[in-house]
Design a protein around this motif. Structure first.
Motif, PDB file in Angstrom:
ATOM      1  N   VAL A  80       0.838  -1.196   0.000  1.00  0.00           N
ATOM      2  CA  VAL A  80       0.000   0.000   0.000  1.00  0.00           C
ATOM      3  C   VAL A  80       0.887   1.267   0.000  1.00  0.00           C
ATOM      4  O   VAL A  80       0.645   2.196  -0.741  1.00  0.00           O
ATOM      5  N   ALA A  81       1.941   1.211   0.792  1.00  0.00           N
ATOM      6  CA  ALA A  81       2.818   2.391   0.858  1.00  0.00           C
ATOM      7  C   ALA A  81       3.654   2.484  -0.413  1.00  0.00           C
ATOM      8  O   ALA A  81       4.249   1.496  -0.859  1.00  0.00           O
ATOM      9  N   PHE A  82       3.697   3.705  -0.995  1.00  0.00           N
ATOM     10  CA  PHE A  82       4.400   3.887  -2.268  1.00  0.00           C
ATOM     11  C   PHE A  82       5.888   3.584  -2.123  1.00  0.00           C
ATOM     12  O   PHE A  82       6.498   2.993  -3.022  1.00  0.00           O
ATOM     13  N   ASP A  83       6.452   3.944  -0.978  1.00  0.00           N
ATOM     14  CA  ASP A  83       7.878   3.665  -0.754  1.00  0.00           C
ATOM     15  C   ASP A  83       8.173   2.174  -0.861  1.00  0.00           C
ATOM     16  O   ASP A  83       9.188   1.762  -1.399  1.00  0.00           O
TER      17      ASP A  83
END
Lengths: 474, 154
Positions: free
Chosen positions: B123-126
């Motif tokens: 979910v987190a772009f990183d």
């Protein structure tokens, strides 16, 4: 050939003729011309009469003795006959024509009439009216030589009007030189009554059997009816189970969608907010930057929430077949999963080896222990280094694994609440979390046939324990 | 000239947001391999078998790696995978399943059908950046590529 009296008479004739002639001849030869002859002849005649009188006397006396002897035997026989007929337990009726001509005491006793009365009666007058005609015909035809001996049961009416059952044997014999009918009988009234009672009892029994059978049939019918209702219930239950299965499947599809579809927009929210922060940083003032940061953080929390909820619902749905597992390896696996958190908080975890083997579901058990370790690390007062001790104790056929921390502890009144879904004791700001971690622990332990609990004092750390069946050493 | 020599990456993905984020992450990680995108299962099959508009292999080269979402319109990712593993000329093609779900049944089925790897979209772009970096390093640099000859067996 020749009767005895005639033989005696002829012998007498011969002897007396011989006597006369011989005596006459002898006298003629011995005493010829003598006067003595006439006297001797007289003497001879007198002695003849004397001898014959003597013989007659002897003969008559012998005859009389013979007659006496015969009479004596006859009387003896008659006495025997009477004794027999009078003491015998069987009634004897003799009848000539139809009229009774001989009855014994038993017959008198059976009929209730006197001998004199009986001897003026016809046989069938004793018999109960419904049998009279039959007996009349049979007894008369028997006298004319028809039919052999016969045996039958019949009812008589006594002089006093009582009914009495007799078993009768009928035959015809010679009596006093003429054919007579003989009926011997004995009383079967008692037997008849017993038979009748048995008949009544049998009837009663049959009636009761019939009643009971009817009751049974009724009960059977009811049973069949209940069986039918049970079948109906079964069908309904089956239907309900299918519906339940259908809704379970639906639930599964639903959680699949949650897992798959709810996270897609989250990725977009987080990804594009971050793109905004990176590509349009110049256009955003500090407040705008703060908002964007809050959006990213909220999306991240929601992702964790979805993952925890999924893990929880998966625990309820999947089959957790217990297998022998080594607690040492499970704890090591959970610790390595938590490595990032452990490093971040400088947590110290000491495991008291060796830990026993238990019966459990490996991935679930790893998750349970990881959640407990995570809580132990997370819930410490600010500035405190988490120190966690893990050990096990065997209790009969179960193993209890303890996870002890030096955290903030749990007030006793909250010890039940903390295992429920979404229950939180602290604000998100102080201790982040979804409120699902311990619910997963509880659900997981229950699904494996184990249990979980906590012994804690507020401010003095917590001691969580989980319990599972022990795996016996082979 | 460089992009002609580099092997192509085929992304099978229906969510336009995910496609955009993937492109952005790929650009940020400097993964230079050309990216082709198809948005449903049937298009994936058409592309891989070189049919219709995908017959021109100069425009649509055969990929060296397929990134396959499972939940797709028309034909699911698992169906595409099953089809691919039955094509004599294509069955060696490395396929990385990349999807939102980590349902254990999906994971098991994907491996049963011959997936080479299984990734869950972060979910987190990183995290997506990290993942694409690792993906490029592993599949295009470290991994020894099989011979792919699509003319075998038509």
């Amino acid at each position: 050939m020749i009767s005895r009296p005639l033989r005696i008479a002829l012998l007498y004739l011969l002897l007396s003729a011989l006597w006369i002639f011989v005596s006459y001849y002898l006298l003629q030869q011995l005493f010829v011309g003598s006067r003595l002859v006439e006297q001797l002849e007289l003497l001879g005649g007198l002695s003849f009469v004397l001898i014959t009188a003597l013989i007659l006397f002897l003969l008559l006396r012998r005859e009389q003795a013979a007659v006496e002897r015969a009479n004596c035997i006859l009387r003896e026989r008659e006495r025997n006959f009477r004794m027999l007929t009078e003491t015998i337990a069987t009634a004897i009726f003799l009848y000539r024509g139809g009229r009774l001509c001989f009855v014994n005491p038993k017959a008198i006793a059976y009929s209730g009439y006197t001998r004199e009365e009986l001897l003026t009666m016809d046989l069938w007058q004793l018999v109960s009216p419904e049998y009279q005609e039959m007996i009349r015909e049979r007894s008369l035809s028997r006298l004319h030589g028809a039919g052999g001996p016969a045996r039958y049961e019949l009812k008589i009416i006594t002089k006093h009007g009582e009914e009495r059952w007799l078993e009768v044997t009928a035959d015809s014999i010679e009596f006093e030189g003429a054919p007579v009918g003989l009926a011997t009988a004995y009383d079967i009234t008692e037997r008849k009554r017993a038979e009748q009672e048995i008949g009544t009892l049998n009837g009663d029994l049959e009636r009761r059997v019939a009643e009971r059978t009817a009751e049974l049939e009724k009960a059977n019918a009811q049973l069949q009816f209940s069986q039918a209702s049970i079948r109906e219930l079964n069908v309904a239950l089956q239907q309900r189970a299918e519906e339940l299965q259908a809704s379970m499947n639906e639930m599964e599809a639903f959680s699949y969608s949650v897992s798959h579809d709810l996270r897609a927009p989250l990725r977009a929210i987080q990804g594009f907010t971050q793109a905004l922060q990176e590509d349009y940083a110049a256009q955003l003032d500090p407040a705008g930057q703060d908002f964007a940061q809050r959006i990213v953080a909220a999306a991240g929390r929601m992702d964790i929430l979805i993952q925890d909820l999924l893990a929880y619902s998966q625990l309820s749905r999947s089959e957790l077949s217990p297998k022998p597992v080594s607690l040492s390896r499970i704890v090591a696996e959970a610790t390595s999963q938590m490595q990032a958190q452990i490093t971040e908080h400088h947590a110290i975890i000491s495991v008291v080896e060796p830990l026993p083997d238990v019966l459990g579901h490996r991935p679930t058990l790893v998750q349970v222990i990881a959640n407990l370790l995570s809580n132990a690390i997370k819930f410490v007062a600010p500035g405190v280094t988490p120190q966690i001790r893990v050990w096990a104790e065997a209790q009969e056929n179960r193993v209890r694994l303890w996870v002890e921390d030096n955290g903030i502890g749990i007030p006793a009144e909250h010890e039940e609440r903390i295992f429920r879904v979404f229950e939180r004791l602290h604000g998100i700001e102080s201790y982040p979390g979804t409120g699902i971690g311990l619910a997963i622990v509880k659900k997981g332990m229950e699904r494996m046939g184990g249990s979980v609990g906590v012994a804690s004092q507020n401010g003095q750390g917590s001691r969580f324990w989980i319990e599972l069946p022990i795996q016996e050493k082979k | 000239m460089m992009n002609i020599t580099l092997p192509t990456l085929l992304l099978v993905e229906d969510d336009p947001n995910d496609i955009m984020l993937f492109r952005r992450a790929k650009d940020k990680t400097n993964l230079a391999n050309p990216l082709q995108v198809v948005e449903d299962g049937e298009a994936a099959v058409a592309y891989l078998s070189g049919q219709g508009q995908y017959a021109d292999r100069n425009r649509y080269p055969l990929p060296a790696l397929v990134l396959l979402d499972l939940k797709l319109p028309r034909k699911s990712g698992l169906e595409v995978l099953a089809w691919l593993r039955e094509q004599p000329g294509l069955r060696r093609l490395p396929v990385v399943v990349m999807t939102s779900s980590k349902e254990s049944t999906d994971v098991g089925l994907a491996y049963d059908l011959g997936a080479n790897s299984y990734l869950v979209k972060p979910v987190a772009f990183d995290n997506l950046l990290e993942m694409i970096k690792a993906l490029g390093l592993y599949w295009f640099i470290l991994n020894e590529k099989p011979d792919i000859n699509p003319s075998i067996g038509g």
